[in-house]
Design an enzyme around this catalytic site. Structure first.
Site, PDB file in Angstrom:
ATOM      1  N   SER A   1      88.252 -12.921-115.015  1.00  0.00           N
ATOM      2  CA  SER A   1      86.956 -12.288-115.233  1.00  0.00           C
ATOM      3  C   SER A   1      86.759 -11.018-114.407  1.00  0.00           C
ATOM      4  O   SER A   1      85.912 -10.199-114.748  1.00  0.00           O
ATOM      5  CB  SER A   1      85.834 -13.277-114.901  1.00  0.00           C
TER       6      SER A   1
ATOM      7  N   ASP B   1      76.917 -11.421-109.196  1.00  0.00           N
ATOM      8  CA  ASP B   1      76.466 -12.797-109.407  1.00  0.00           C
ATOM      9  C   ASP B   1      77.072 -13.636-108.285  1.00  0.00           C
ATOM     10  O   ASP B   1      77.387 -13.089-107.231  1.00  0.00           O
ATOM     11  CB  ASP B   1      76.815 -13.281-110.828  1.00  0.00           C
TER      12      ASP B   1
ATOM     13  N   HIS C   1      81.283 -12.542-108.831  1.00  0.00           N
ATOM     14  CA  HIS C   1      81.863 -11.226-109.115  1.00  0.00           C
ATOM     15  C   HIS C   1      81.212 -10.097-108.325  1.00  0.00           C
ATOM     16  O   HIS C   1      79.988 -10.062-108.200  1.00  0.00           O
ATOM     17  CB  HIS C   1      81.746 -10.939-110.615  1.00  0.00           C
TER      18      HIS C   1
END
Ligand SMILES: *[C@@H]1O[C@H](CO)[C@@H](O)[C@H](O)[C@H]1NC(C)=O
Ligand SMILES: *[C@@H]1O[C@H](CO)[C@@H](O)[C@H](O)[C@H]1NC(C)=O
Ligand SMILES: *[C@@H]1O[C@H](CO)[C@@H](O)[C@H](O)[C@H]1NC(C)=O
Ligand SMILES: *[C@@H]1O[C@H](CO)[C@@H](O)[C@H](O)[C@H]1NC(C)=O
Ligand SMILES: *[C@@H]1O[C@H](CO)[C@@H](O)[C@H](O)[C@H]1NC(C)=O
Ligand SMILES: *[C@@H]1O[C@H](CO)[C@@H](O)[C@H](O)[C@H]1NC(C)=O
Length: 361
Positions: free
Chosen positions: A40, A323, A326
């Site tokens: 991600s 978040d 990340h």
């Protein structure tokens, strides 16, 4: 007469301006293509159509991105987006999910949220494209570049010149080893053994890239994963010795990756590998003024991800994390700049990306 000369000068000036602008717009990037394998931290939309909770194609993700929400797991650009810009690409590298036809000639982004070196990592979140599957997708790209460029030799010559960035491992810890309820790895291996198992598998996977013509390969290490807000809040429920355990578990992985780079540079001596010391960059960032908020992310979260349509913090450059997992775009900028052009000698081994892309192969 004087008037005529002035007009001529003006016209010449305009011509020069136009040609300069054209140079800007068409300046060739430093490598013809850039291929990205990862999770991600690099995903730019590959998970949008998968059945998984590891998605970022909703607000407020992308709030600072040119095109808004795209599936990037941050507020703006990812580290690889910014590295692509530093390399001189005037477009973002297309995600595998949407790359069509000749798009692949600038490279492909195969990264997928929740993906790991191990196939099972991230399984509890749903579908994801593991590194093994990303390599399978690259096999398809290799075949397509043979079709586009005419012969296998032409495709190989072209792919030799590209930059390959392979960034996995985070999910093998935070969505595998440190989730003992769903995975048995922590019962099978000590942290040292597990790091070795991961690096051995990674080594085999990276060597497959070599078979597809990769000759310039950048391998970023992991940040101390206990430092992500999600580790403290969710994996460890605020237990500090658990957080320390997670930080410590990453050390042998990074050490193993550093040694792997050294070993591969000798073993495959027509190929250049570099190690990017991401944890070193995050622990000593002289470019960051004052102290930034690092214990919570900028957006309100449920578990690890921003809550749908929630209102994030306003002062986003003052936060390390977007978040609970990340980094913000501003953190990604520090990482990308120092990966491209090392600030300290310890940032990159044996040299940084700007040197790697200029090496003769
Ligand atoms: C942004 O949107 C425009 C218009 O839809 C599109 O042409 C362009 O490719 C998009 N860029 C990115 C980086 O997604
Ligand atoms: C690529 O082409 C080779 C040789 O034609 C074939 O064996 C292989 O299955 C193809 N791989 C993919 C992923 O398309
Ligand atoms: C905190 O974490 C450590 C290491 O994981 C563990 O041994 C200990 O039992 C935990 N303490 C509590 C109160 O859960
Ligand atoms: C590179 O490796 C090949 C075989 O792996 C070996 O034959 C050759 O001598 C090596 N070249 C250098 C310069 O080390
Ligand atoms: C990574 O960077 C840190 C901090 O600059 C340094 O202490 C460490 O030795 C570096 N690691 C490697 C493998 O170079
Ligand atoms: C960010 O802005 C909020 C709201 O204005 C403020 O409460 C907070 O202290 C600021 N955070 C930092 C790190 O400056």
């Amino acid at each position: 007469m004087a008037y005529k000369i002035k007009v001529w000068c003006f016209l010449l000036f305009l011509l020069k301006l136009v040609s300069n602008l054209q140079n800007c717009a068409h300046a060739a990037p430093q490598v013809p293509c850039f291929f990205i394998f990862g999770d991600s931290l690099a995903d730019s939309g590959n998970n949008n159509h998968l059945v998984t909770t590891a998605k970022a194609n909703y607000r407020p993700y992308g709030i600072d991105f040119l095109n808004g929400t795209t599936g990037r797991f941050t507020n703006g650009r990812t580290t690889v987006d910014i590295i692509g810009e530093l390399l001189g690409f005037d477009q973002f590298i297309p995600p595998f999910a949407t790359a069509r036809g000749r798009d692949i000639l600038v490279g492909v982004n195969y990264a997928s949220g929740a993906a790991g070196i191990r196939d099972e990592s991230g399984r509890e979140l749903g579908d994801r494209i593991s590194l093994n599957e990303q390599l399978q997708n690259h096999a398809a790209t290799f075949n397509r570049s043979i079709q586009l460029l005419g012969t296998k030799q032409a495709a190989t010559n072209y792919l030799n010149k590209c930059l390959y960035y392979v960034s996995l491992g985070t999910n093998d810890y935070i969505n595998n080893y440190f989730v003992p309820g769903n995975y048995e790895t922590s019962r099978l291996y000590t942290p040292d053994q597990y790091a070795k198992v991961l690096i051995d598998q990674y080594s085999q996977q990276i060597k497959r890239l070599y078979l597809f013509g990769a000759r310039k390969i950048a391998l970023p290490g992991l940040i101390p994963l206990g430092s992500i807000p999600y580790a403290s809040s969710t994996l460890c429920l605020k237990n500090l010795s658990c957080v320390a355990n997670i930080n410590n578990a990453v050390l042998p992985f990074n050490a193993g990756l550093f040694s792997l780079v050294h070993q591969l540079n000798q073993e495959l001596n027509d190929t250049r590998f570099i190690y990017l010391n991401i944890s070193g960059m995050s622990s000593s960032d002289p470019s960051v003024p004052g102290s930034r908020v690092a214990n919570v992310g900028c957006c309100p979260v449920l578990g690890s991800a921003c809550i749908l349509d929630s209102t994030p913090c306003v002062n986003r450059t003052e936060y390390v994390f977007w978040d609970a997992i990340h980094p913000t775009e501003s953190s990604n900028q520090f990482t990308a700049r120092r990966s491209y052009s090392a600030f300290l000698p310890s940032d990159a081994y044996p040299y940084d990306i700007s040197h790697l892309v200029n090496m003769r192969i």
